[in-house]
Design a protein around this motif. Structure first.
Motif, PDB file in Angstrom:
ATOM      1  N   TYR A 409       0.837  -1.222   0.000  1.00 26.50           N
ATOM      2  CA  TYR A 409       0.000   0.000   0.000  1.00 26.50           C
ATOM      3  C   TYR A 409       0.866   1.263   0.000  1.00 26.50           C
ATOM      4  O   TYR A 409       0.534   2.252  -0.655  1.00 26.50           O
ATOM      5  N   GLU A 410       1.995   1.186   0.709  1.00 25.40           N
ATOM      6  CA  GLU A 410       2.902   2.339   0.813  1.00 25.40           C
ATOM      7  C   GLU A 410       3.308   2.830  -0.583  1.00 25.40           C
ATOM      8  O   GLU A 410       3.183   4.003  -0.919  1.00 25.40           O
ATOM      9  N   GLN A 411       3.785   1.892  -1.388  1.00 24.65           N
ATOM     10  CA  GLN A 411       4.254   2.239  -2.740  1.00 24.65           C
ATOM     11  C   GLN A 411       3.074   2.609  -3.639  1.00 24.65           C
ATOM     12  O   GLN A 411       3.181   3.487  -4.494  1.00 24.65           O
ATOM     13  N   ALA A 412       1.949   1.924  -3.415  1.00 26.34           N
ATOM     14  CA  ALA A 412       0.771   2.224  -4.244  1.00 26.34           C
ATOM     15  C   ALA A 412       0.355   3.684  -4.045  1.00 26.34           C
ATOM     16  O   ALA A 412       0.002   4.381  -5.008  1.00 26.34           O
ATOM     17  N   VAL A 413       0.434   4.179  -2.809  1.00 29.33           N
ATOM     18  CA  VAL A 413       0.089   5.586  -2.546  1.00 29.33           C
ATOM     19  C   VAL A 413       1.107   6.495  -3.230  1.00 29.33           C
ATOM     20  O   VAL A 413       0.756   7.469  -3.904  1.00 29.33           O
ATOM     21  N   GLU A 414       2.373   6.164  -3.069  1.00 29.11           N
ATOM     22  CA  GLU A 414       3.449   6.983  -3.653  1.00 29.11           C
ATOM     23  C   GLU A 414       3.282   7.087  -5.183  1.00 29.11           C
ATOM     24  O   GLU A 414       3.469   8.151  -5.770  1.00 29.11           O
ATOM     25  N   ASP A 415       2.903   5.977  -5.835  1.00 32.74           N
ATOM     26  CA  ASP A 415       2.796   5.958  -7.297  1.00 32.74           C
ATOM     27  C   ASP A 415       1.477   6.535  -7.814  1.00 32.74           C
ATOM     28  O   ASP A 415       1.310   6.724  -9.018  1.00 32.74           O
ATOM     29  N   SER A 416       0.542   6.758  -6.919  1.00 31.52           N
ATOM     30  CA  SER A 416      -0.798   7.178  -7.358  1.00 31.52           C
ATOM     31  C   SER A 416      -0.879   8.697  -7.493  1.00 31.52           C
ATOM     32  O   SER A 416       0.088   9.416  -7.228  1.00 31.52           O
ATOM     33  N   SER A 417      -2.062   9.170  -7.825  1.00 31.60           N
ATOM     34  CA  SER A 417      -2.296  10.621  -7.899  1.00 31.60           C
ATOM     35  C   SER A 417      -1.983  11.296  -6.557  1.00 31.60           C
ATOM     36  O   SER A 417      -1.580  12.454  -6.517  1.00 31.60           O
ATOM     37  N   ILE A 418      -2.131  10.552  -5.449  1.00 37.59           N
ATOM     38  CA  ILE A 418      -1.863  11.148  -4.123  1.00 37.59           C
ATOM     39  C   ILE A 418      -0.384  11.513  -4.026  1.00 37.59           C
ATOM     40  O   ILE A 418      -0.020  12.665  -3.747  1.00 37.59           O
ATOM     41  N   GLY A 419       0.478  10.512  -4.267  1.00 39.78           N
ATOM     42  CA  GLY A 419       1.923  10.752  -4.158  1.00 39.78           C
ATOM     43  C   GLY A 419       2.373  11.822  -5.136  1.00 39.78           C
ATOM     44  O   GLY A 419       3.144  12.727  -4.779  1.00 39.78           O
ATOM     45  N   LYS A 420       1.853  11.758  -6.354  1.00 41.33           N
ATOM     46  CA  LYS A 420       2.288  12.712  -7.386  1.00 41.33           C
ATOM     47  C   LYS A 420       1.888  14.134  -7.008  1.00 41.33           C
ATOM     48  O   LYS A 420       2.699  15.055  -7.042  1.00 41.33           O
ATOM     49  N   GLU A 421       0.622  14.318  -6.640  1.00 41.67           N
ATOM     50  CA  GLU A 421       0.150  15.687  -6.336  1.00 41.67           C
ATOM     51  C   GLU A 421       0.826  16.243  -5.084  1.00 41.67           C
ATOM     52  O   GLU A 421       1.220  17.403  -5.051  1.00 41.67           O
TER      53      GLU A 421
END
Ligand SMILES: Cc1cc2nc3c(=O)[nH]c(=O)nc-3n(C[C@H](O)[C@H](O)[C@H](O)COP(=O)(O)OP(=O)(O)OC[C@H]3O[C@@H](n4cnc5c(N)ncnc54)[C@H](O)[C@@H]3O)c2cc1C
Ligand code: SF4
Length: 578
Positions: A409-421
């Motif tokens: 989940y950690e990496q999934a958040v980082e790679d998603s729109s959340i991490g990017k924005e």
């Protein structure tokens, strides 16, 4: 330590609390005394319910895994009377994640359900140099909202609760989660709080003890200042190498207005805040149109957000909102209307560098619990929903094969729109710590270059470390007239706040404190909880009075030197339109 106007930091008077010692339970009750669930979600706000909604969609297509999770596959534990009761936001929302979560609903259907109020087609941003002047400026990139949707997170949570219940979730409202269950270095669930204790903690006639709720996965979705989230961060050292979290406080009103507002408005000050860096005041306002398609009413959401980094103890978000309403720009929108709702809430402002590690053995964090807010744009709702989706995906994938490692989940958040924005705005708010005038140009450079110039990792200092002085911000606050401007207590009244008069005190603060700290809490608290006795000395320590039954659980006290703990389930406000 305590001379008047000697600039005292609230952190020198820490709350009497031991988060890990008190809020982590290391022995489970026997099997016949506890409740076993598949996934326990603490917090029925947008993020927790998005996790529940997605999980139930996945489990709905996979009866075998659903069956394996037992009689209660998904439980949501929410301290408010109903989901939505403690939720408050601006709120203009980026629509993508909600469209992803409920793929078969149109935006028109959101509005028919009563939680969405129209797409933004026009917007305006103003500088307000004085109490009379408003200068329209081109919207800076973070303030561009074209295509976004105005919502009420309180109403959205009610809708999500209904969806979750239809999918088979067990929603335990009026229930506070008070301890994290940890055995063998792993989160095993949570303990719910006792009910029916008296002022001194003694059991009353209707006493009901709390229960251990054990789970294969635990989701911390507690919002801006999580009681168990804080304990988990300390227990598993999840804040290592991160910046401290910092907070902002927002006060909101909803008005029924005589004629519809046709655009979304933001003001960026400096009025009614002070420009001098000595005051440490940074903040802004919003005015959003809310056309209720169900009732036909023209509503407006208006609010004031102030960074809790300020130094003038007499800064009060509630009174600043009342003052802001006197500006001609606002008067022409609200006058002739009627206030129908009020509320207050803090939000995490540290952004990317302050986000804790989001996973630990047996558990993970979503939404504001994980600090997923872009406070330059004042946006977190879409990140809450997206994090709920990603958390549900990670949990489902593990539980399906009998695993419990949610670290993907950690990496999934980082790679998603959340991490990017959040990465793009990682350095954007911190320069304001230098003040509006000095910090403003650096903020603009950071926005234009997406954090690359001047670059680096910009840090934060804790809000409660800021030395406070008793300034003159208070001198401008209007005397409430009860029709257009309001005091704190009549505002709390319209939240439907229902805390028992003989409930135990849930606010942990030191009570013998220097006047500077006491004044900070008196002015900051939007609900009028803190009071200095009339005969208290002008200099030196005062004996603080804590009217804790007024508390609307905004969380600000935790940022500025005290500690909010969850009161008995069901206590606190019952927001419906915020
Ligand atoms: C003033 C203000 C204005 C904002 N404006 C915008 C905006 O315009 N657009 C935007 O996108 N974002 C905005 N945000 C941010 C956005 O509102 C938040 O990011 C989002 O609502 C947080 O959702 P959440 O589910 O993580 O937390 P919350 O909504 O806080 O939900 C947490 C829930 O958990 C419950 N809970 C907490 N602890 C416990 C416990 N121990 N036991 C049981 N229950 C518990 C609470 O009662 C609550 O219902 C704003 C925020 C504020 C405060
Ligand atoms: S006492 Fe309650 S309402 Fe007042 S600042 Fe603290 S948490 Fe907010």
């Amino acid at each position: 330590m305590s001379s008047s106007n000697g600039a005292v930091a609230p952190s020198a008077f820490p709350p009497p609390v031991d988060p890990v010692g008190e809020f982590v339970k290391r022995e489970l009750d026997s099997e016949d005394e506890r409740i076993e669930v598949g996934v326990a979600i603490v917090g029925g706000g947008t993020a927790g319910l998005a996790t529940a909604n997605r999980l139930l969609q996945l489990l709905g297509d996979d009866p075998e895994t659903m069956e394996r999770l037992g009689e209660v596959p998904v439980a949501v534990i929410e301290k408010a009377k109903t989901c939505g009761g403690h939720n408050l936001s601006g709120a203009v929302m980026r629509p993508g994640p909600l469209q992803e979560l409920f793929g078969d609903m149109t935006r028109e259907q959101w509005r028919e359900q009563g939680f969405a109020f129209g797409e933004v087609t026009k917007e305006a941003v103003y500088m307000t140099p004085t109490s009379k002047i408003a200068l329209r400026i081109p919207p800076p990139p973070p303030f561009k909202n074209h295509g976004n949707e105005v919502v009420s997170v309180s109403a959205l949570a009610r809708f999500q609760q209904q969806q979750a219940e239809e999918g088979g979730a067990y929603i335990l409202t009026e229930t506070s989660a008070t301890q994290l269950l940890v055995t063998d270095g792993k989160v095993q669930g949570v303990r719910t709080g006792d009910k029916g204790r008296g002022k001194d903690g003694q059991p009353l006639g209707n006493f009901e003890p709390g229960t251990d709720v054990t789970a294969q996965a635990t989701v911390l979705a507690e919002g801006c200042w999580g009681h168990l989230t804080g304990a988990a961060i300390r227990e598993f050292d999840l804040g290592e190498n991160r910046e401290p979290q910092v907070w902002e406080l927002g006060v909101k009103e909803v008005w029924k207005v005589p004629k519809p507002l046709d655009r979304l408005i933001h003001t960026i000050g400096p009025w009614p805040l002070k420009l001098s860096p000595k005051y440490g005041q940074i903040g802004g306002t919003w005015i959003y149109p809310m056309k209720n398609e169900k009732t036909g009413e023209d509503l407006v959401s208006i609010g004031f957000v102030v960074d809790l980094e300020y130094a003038d103890a007499t800064t009060s978000a509630h009174d600043l909102l009342q003052l802001f309403k006197l500006h001609p720009l606002v008067r022409k929108i609200l006058e002739g209307g009627e206030r129908v709702a009020w509320g207050a809430k803090a939000l995490p402002g540290g952004g990317y560098w302050s986000m804790p590690k989001l996973t630990m053995p047996g558990a993970l964090m979503v939404g504001d619990s994980g600090g997923m807010v872009d406070t330059v744009a004042l946006k977190g709702v879409h990140h809450c929903i997206k994090s709920g989706i990603l958390a549900a995906d990670a949990i489902y994938a593990q539980l399906k094969r009998g695993g419990s490692d949610f670290s993907s989940y950690e990496q999934a958040v980082e790679d998603s729109s959340i991490g990017k924005e959040l990465y793009e705005v990682r350095n954007t708010r911190q320069p304001f710590q230098k003040g509006f005038v000095w910090g403003g140009p650096i903020v603009n450079a950071m926005i234009a270059t997406k954090g690359k110039f001047p670059g680096g990792r910009w840090g934060w200092h804790r809000n409660d470390d800021k030395p406070m002085f008793i300034g003159d911000t208070k001198d401008k606050y209007p005397k409430p007239d009860g029709k257009y401007t309001f005091d704190k207590l009549s505002s709390v009244y319209i939240t439907g706040n229902a805390t028992r008069d003989d409930a135990p005190n849930h606010i942990r603060v030191q009570k013998e404190i220097p006047r500077e700290v006491a004044e900070t809490w008196v002015w900051m608290c939007p609900a009028g909880v803190y009071e200095i006795p009339e005969d208290a000395p002008e200099h030196g320590n005062v004996d603080l009075i804590v009217n804790y039954t007024n508390c609307v659980q905004c969380g600000a006290i935790t940022a500025k030197g005290g500690r909010l703990t969850p009161p008995e389930g069901g206590d606190g406000p019952l927001y419906t339109q915020t």
